[in-house]
Design a protein around this motif. Structure first.
Motif, PDB file in Angstrom:
ATOM      1  N   LEU A  16       0.950  -0.900   0.378  1.00 42.57           N
ATOM      2  CA  LEU A  16      -0.135  -0.333   0.256  1.00 42.57           C
ATOM      3  C   LEU A  16       0.740   1.279   0.029  1.00 42.57           C
ATOM      4  N   SER A  17       1.951   1.506   0.407  1.00 43.03           N
ATOM      5  CA  SER A  17       2.735   2.053   0.816  1.00 43.03           C
ATOM      6  C   SER A  17       3.734   2.584  -0.574  1.00 43.03           C
ATOM      7  N   GLU A  18       3.723   1.600  -0.969  1.00 44.81           N
ATOM      8  CA  GLU A  18       5.055   1.583  -2.817  1.00 44.81           C
ATOM      9  C   GLU A  18       3.697   2.360  -3.468  1.00 44.81           C
ATOM     10  N   TRP A  19       2.282   2.147  -3.785  1.00 45.62           N
ATOM     11  CA  TRP A  19       1.570   2.516  -4.627  1.00 45.62           C
ATOM     12  C   TRP A  19       1.347   3.992  -4.030  1.00 45.62           C
ATOM     13  N   GLU A  20       1.253   4.000  -2.585  1.00 44.81           N
ATOM     14  CA  GLU A  20       0.973   5.709  -2.613  1.00 44.81           C
ATOM     15  C   GLU A  20       2.832   6.403  -2.792  1.00 44.81           C
ATOM     16  N   LYS A  21       3.322   6.096  -3.246  1.00 43.48           N
ATOM     17  CA  LYS A  21       4.601   6.770  -3.151  1.00 43.48           C
ATOM     18  C   LYS A  21       4.193   6.723  -5.061  1.00 43.48           C
ATOM     19  N   GLY A  50       2.064   7.161  -6.742  1.00 44.43           N
ATOM     20  CA  GLY A  50       0.536   7.533  -7.461  1.00 44.43           C
ATOM     21  C   GLY A  50      -0.513   6.786  -7.587  1.00 44.43           C
ATOM     22  N   GLU A  51       0.199   5.864  -7.399  1.00 47.32           N
ATOM     23  CA  GLU A  51      -1.590   4.526  -7.667  1.00 47.32           C
ATOM     24  C   GLU A  51      -2.878   5.847  -8.113  1.00 47.32           C
ATOM     25  N   LYS A  52      -3.502   5.591  -9.235  1.00 45.46           N
ATOM     26  CA  LYS A  52      -4.716   6.422  -9.709  1.00 45.46           C
ATOM     27  C   LYS A  52      -5.793   5.404  -9.014  1.00 45.46           C
ATOM     28  N   ASP A  53      -6.415   4.230  -9.286  1.00 43.05           N
ATOM     29  CA  ASP A  53      -6.823   3.195  -9.720  1.00 43.05           C
ATOM     30  C   ASP A  53      -7.338   3.514  -8.047  1.00 43.05           C
ATOM     31  N   ILE A  54      -8.431   3.511  -7.508  1.00 43.17           N
ATOM     32  CA  ILE A  54      -9.092   3.507  -6.290  1.00 43.17           C
ATOM     33  C   ILE A  54      -9.848   2.112  -5.559  1.00 43.17           C
ATOM     34  N   ASP A  55      -9.870   1.332  -6.476  1.00 42.66           N
ATOM     35  CA  ASP A  55     -10.456  -0.169  -6.016  1.00 42.66           C
ATOM     36  C   ASP A  55      -9.091  -0.725  -5.757  1.00 42.66           C
ATOM     37  N   ARG A  56      -8.134  -0.461  -6.296  1.00 43.89           N
ATOM     38  CA  ARG A  56      -6.699  -1.062  -6.147  1.00 43.89           C
ATOM     39  C   ARG A  56      -6.334  -0.505  -4.723  1.00 43.89           C
ATOM     40  N   MET A  57      -6.270   0.073  -4.574  1.00 41.47           N
ATOM     41  CA  MET A  57      -5.957   0.855  -3.123  1.00 41.47           C
ATOM     42  C   MET A  57      -6.482   0.298  -2.018  1.00 41.47           C
ATOM     43  N   SER A  58      -7.484   0.623  -1.829  1.00 44.98           N
ATOM     44  CA  SER A  58      -8.580   0.589  -1.063  1.00 44.98           C
ATOM     45  C   SER A  58      -8.749  -1.665  -1.185  1.00 44.98           C
TER      46      SER A  58
END
Length: 284
Positions: free
Chosen positions: A144-149, A151-159
């Protein structure tokens, strides 16, 4: 954890709220006894929900007593604890420690590092007790931290990543109820992640911190879009909940799932509308 999974007190019977509070106080005492004041500070409502859910499903023996504390120094409070309370305290400690270390690594928040140092001994103890589970949670938090860094835009992937963390928290035993608990935890985790992002989006936009809604929140219809997302996630979580043979604490759990969890969304929505109205008046 974020403290979003709360009761709607005005809609609860007094006896149900007293029962809920006794488990909340039980978690508070467990954290204090196992991890000291530092552990006690990490107390939150989300884990109280986990305790009631798993206690209602597995019905372990309950220890009941009374206690005084700083918050209630005069009147003794009823306290209920069981083996699920111990498990929830361990999971609470793990999540708090990992979050503090992540905040230190990403934003160099010195206070979080200091707090993590106080929790470090307890974290090692909890990791040893739940090694496989703790490694899965840590791996997902790192992802999750790597994707945040990035700038991942896929909200479904993040949540969904946070949802998988909640899966692990909800699974107390490897049994027939594991698939249902995993799905429930997954969708409730997505709900929590989305609600937290919605809650923090203006603040994150000002500070430059990552938020998956950073490009959407100024668009027309943003609030309704988020509400629909939250409704979908919570509908799936509630569908799984209703498959569980829970009788004890069922009224409290339904109060939380069908009403309480919307309290923060409604509060943020009202505040946002008031701010928009003030800005509109000023611009005129």
């Amino acid at each position: 954890m974020f403290g979003y999974v709360v009761v709607n007190k005005p809609e609860m019977k007094v006896k149900d709220f007293d029962l809920y509070r006794s488990y909340y106080c039980g978690l508070c005492r467990e954290l204090r006894e196992k991890y000291g004041i530092a552990g006690q500070i990490s107390l939150n409502y989300d884990m109280t929900f986990v305790i009631l859910l798993l206690s209602g499903l597995y019905e372990p023996p309950v220890k009941k007593g009374t206690t005084r504390c700083i918050v209630h120094p005069v009147m003794k409070q009823v306290v209920r604890k069981n083996e699920i309370t111990e498990y929830a305290a361990d999971m609470n400690l793990l999540l708090t420690y990992y979050k503090c270390m992540d905040d230190w690594a990403d934003e160099k928040k010195i206070l979080r590092l200091i707090y993590a140092k106080f929790l470090e001994k307890g974290d090692k103890k909890a990791e040893t007790a739940y090694f496989e589970k703790s490694q899965k949670i840590l791996s997902l938090l790192k992802q999750l931290s790597e994707w945040e860094k990035a700038g991942e835009k896929d909200i479904d992937r993040m949540s969904g990543c946070f949802g998988r963390i909640m899966e692990e928290i909800f699974v107390y035993r490897k049994d027939n109820w594991e698939p249902v608990l995993r799905r429930m935890g997954f969708y409730l985790g997505k709900f929590i992640y989305l609600l937290d992002a919605y809650d923090d989006v203006e603040k994150d936009a000002e500070t430059g911190n990552y938020n998956p809604f950073s490009e959407e929140y100024i668009m027309e219809g943003f609030e309704e879009h988020v509400r629909q997302l939250l409704l979908m996630m919570l509908s799936e979580a509630c569908r799984e909940f209703e498959k569980l043979p829970i009788i004890r604490y069922a009224d409290i759990l339904r109060n939380i799932l069908y009403s309480g969890v919307w309290s923060r969304f409604q509060a943020v929505s009202v505040k946002r509308r008031e701010e928009q109205e003030k800005n509109h008046v000023r611009s005129i």
